[in-house]
Design a protein around this motif. Structure first.
Motif, PDB file in Angstrom:
ATOM      1  N   SER A 140     -10.649   1.127   6.150  1.00 49.77           N
ATOM      2  CA  SER A 140     -10.220   1.675   4.859  1.00 49.77           C
ATOM      3  C   SER A 140      -8.706   1.758   4.734  1.00 49.77           C
ATOM      4  O   SER A 140      -8.191   2.045   3.685  1.00 49.77           O
ATOM      5  CB  SER A 140     -10.806   3.077   4.663  1.00 49.77           C
ATOM      6  OG  SER A 140     -10.290   3.961   5.626  1.00 49.77           O
ATOM      7  N   LYS A 141      -8.015   1.499   5.827  1.00 50.66           N
ATOM      8  CA  LYS A 141      -6.556   1.544   5.771  1.00 50.66           C
ATOM      9  C   LYS A 141      -5.965   0.558   6.775  1.00 50.66           C
ATOM     10  O   LYS A 141      -5.782   0.887   7.946  1.00 50.66           O
ATOM     11  CB  LYS A 141      -6.023   2.961   6.063  1.00 50.66           C
ATOM     12  CG  LYS A 141      -4.511   3.064   5.897  1.00 50.66           C
ATOM     13  CD  LYS A 141      -4.033   4.475   6.139  1.00 50.66           C
ATOM     14  CE  LYS A 141      -2.515   4.561   6.001  1.00 50.66           C
ATOM     15  NZ  LYS A 141      -1.998   5.915   6.241  1.00 50.66           N
ATOM     16  N   ARG A 175       0.831  -1.209   0.000  1.00 57.67           N
ATOM     17  CA  ARG A 175       0.000   0.000   0.000  1.00 57.67           C
ATOM     18  C   ARG A 175       0.869   1.264   0.000  1.00 57.67           C
ATOM     19  O   ARG A 175       0.596   2.231  -0.718  1.00 57.67           O
ATOM     20  CB  ARG A 175      -0.918  -0.010   1.214  1.00 57.67           C
ATOM     21  CG  ARG A 175      -2.108   0.932   1.111  1.00 57.67           C
ATOM     22  CD  ARG A 175      -2.956   0.830   2.363  1.00 57.67           C
ATOM     23  NE  ARG A 175      -4.242   1.456   2.163  1.00 57.67           N
ATOM     24  CZ  ARG A 175      -4.466   2.774   2.219  1.00 57.67           C
ATOM     25  NH1 ARG A 175      -3.451   3.591   2.438  1.00 57.67           N
ATOM     26  NH2 ARG A 175      -5.673   3.258   2.041  1.00 57.67           N
ATOM     27  N   ASP A 187      -8.150  -2.097  -0.564  1.00 56.59           N
ATOM     28  CA  ASP A 187      -8.476  -2.158   0.866  1.00 56.59           C
ATOM     29  C   ASP A 187      -9.749  -2.962   1.097  1.00 56.59           C
ATOM     30  O   ASP A 187      -9.839  -3.772   2.030  1.00 56.59           O
ATOM     31  CB  ASP A 187      -8.679  -0.745   1.431  1.00 56.59           C
ATOM     32  CG  ASP A 187      -7.369  -0.006   1.665  1.00 56.59           C
ATOM     33  OD1 ASP A 187      -6.310  -0.657   1.610  1.00 56.59           O
ATOM     34  OD2 ASP A 187      -7.416   1.218   1.876  1.00 56.59           O
ATOM     35  N   THR A 243      -6.055   1.968  -4.242  1.00 54.34           N
ATOM     36  CA  THR A 243      -5.825   1.519  -2.861  1.00 54.34           C
ATOM     37  C   THR A 243      -7.140   1.344  -2.113  1.00 54.34           C
ATOM     38  O   THR A 243      -7.286   0.416  -1.314  1.00 54.34           O
ATOM     39  CB  THR A 243      -4.905   2.494  -2.103  1.00 54.34           C
ATOM     40  OG1 THR A 243      -5.438   3.825  -2.180  1.00 54.34           O
ATOM     41  CG2 THR A 243      -3.512   2.483  -2.685  1.00 54.34           C
TER      42      THR A 243
END
Length: 376
Positions: A373-374, A339, A355, A351
């Protein structure tokens, strides 16, 4: 202290050991070496000093990403020796003659450095052409053209890749090259020993740290040839992958012929992927596709092949996780690394999409407190 004395000096071997074990502390060979660390390092120091050191058997295996390649990996004790040789002697000596746009392996460089240089080259090419045209139009009492009307992105790229580079480097010319850089008999003895440790007359192992430095140095004269003899301003190389940007297609054809002749003299050849194409099509380099718009904006996207590879890797890691071969911590660390790499491009939507795939596959992340989301 001579170069060779620095290589076998105990404190330098200890520092080399610490570098060698990074990311490998859970491996049996590393643990076995570390159990009797002082004795093992002292033995290596004495064997090197007396020039009775010999390399151990090489482990061979195939990797399949980004393509099938045979990797030869050396024993951990030999990794320690090579880390000492490279850190104390090869790196500080060889890099003195390298051009700026030789990107691989070196501290402060790497893929992202090479990508930033490529972006700078594209912008320089575009706006240099614009400035020249503006100057010409001013001399004719004409106003400058808007950037998007000037066709300043018109140009050509020679994109080249050396076929089976590590596998085709011949030993004797490589050893002769090393004698241009070093005159310490101990260093030359150790270099020859490492180069010939495969028992072959051609090719150096991809898995050896020393091979990275030998491979960089083997094309150092070529880098200077392209910059100084062919006069290419916009040139960059990442190991065996390089590009030339020029406004004249015919001159790049000439450059290609000259480069092919040069490679023949080194015992190398350009593979079938080598081609000349319009700059507007963009350049695949260091995992990204980089192109310039009619307004001079440089866009960097993750290559399609890299996207597919990331998807396959996630699916494969899910299977390995289910079998207990890896932990969710390993998965998160691996994905975050990808990422971070992808975010060096214009990759926000990619990304976000990846994700979502990650979180669908690894619901365990939610239990560990990962951001939906991350992943962290």
């Amino acid at each position: 202290m001579t170069d060779f004395e620095r290589v076998h000096e105990f404190s330098n071997l200890y520092a080399a050991f610490k570098r060698s074990r990074l990311g490998k502390r859970n491996k049996q060979a590393v643990a076995k070496f570390e159990v009797n660390l002082l004795e093992n390092l002292d033995l290596l120091a004495r064997q090197l000093e007396a020039k009775v050191y010999t390399t151990q058997a090489i482990n061979q295996f195939y990797i399949f990403e980004p393509k099938k390649r045979l990797v030869k990996s050396n024993a951990f004790r030999d990794k320690v020796v090579q880390h000492s040789l490279c850190g104390e002697v090869l790196e500080p000596t060889l890099t003195k003659s390298f051009i700026l746009d030789n990107y691989a392996v070196q501290k402060g460089k790497g893929t992202h450095y090479g990508l930033d240089r490529l972006r700078g080259f594209m912008r320089s090419y575009f706006f240099t052409r614009k400035a020249e045209n503006d100057k010409r139009r001013k001399s004719e009492s004409l106003p400058p053209l808007p950037a998007h009307l000037g066709n300043y992105a018109d140009g050509w790229v020679l994109k080249a890749d050396i076929g089976k580079y590590f596998y085709t480097i011949p030993h004797e010319p490589l050893k002769a090259l090393m004698r241009r850089y070093f005159d310490d008999e101990g260093i030359l003895w150790l270099i020859d020993l490492i180069i010939d440790s495969t028992g072959d007359a051609v090719g150096i192992p991809i898995g050896f740290l020393s091979s990275q430095w030998f491979a960089l140095a083997y094309l150092n004269d070529f880098d200077h040839f392209v910059k100084e003899k062919l006069g290419i301003k916009y040139y960059g190389r990442y190991m065996d992958d390089f590009f030339l940007i020029h406004e004249d297609k015919e001159y790049l054809k000439h450059c290609r012929r000259e480069i092919e002749n040069y490679m023949t003299g080194l015992g190398l050849y350009l593979n079938d992927k080598t081609n000349i194409f319009p700059l507007r099509h963009g350049i695949d380099f260091c995992g990204f596709h980089t192109y310039i718009t009619d307004t001079g904006k440089v866009i960097r996207k993750v290559r399609k092949a890299s996207k597919e590879k990331a998807k396959r890797k996630l699916r494969g890691q899910k299977k390995r996780l289910d079998k207990g071969e890896i932990t969710i911590k390993d998965v998160k660390a691996s994905y975050q690394s990808w990422r971070n790499h992808a975010m060096h491009g214009n990759s926000y939507h990619l990304t976000q999409k990846t994700d979502r795939q990650f979180n669908r596959l690894f619901k365990e992340c939610e239990a560990d407190g990962a951001n939906s989301s991350k992943p962290t």
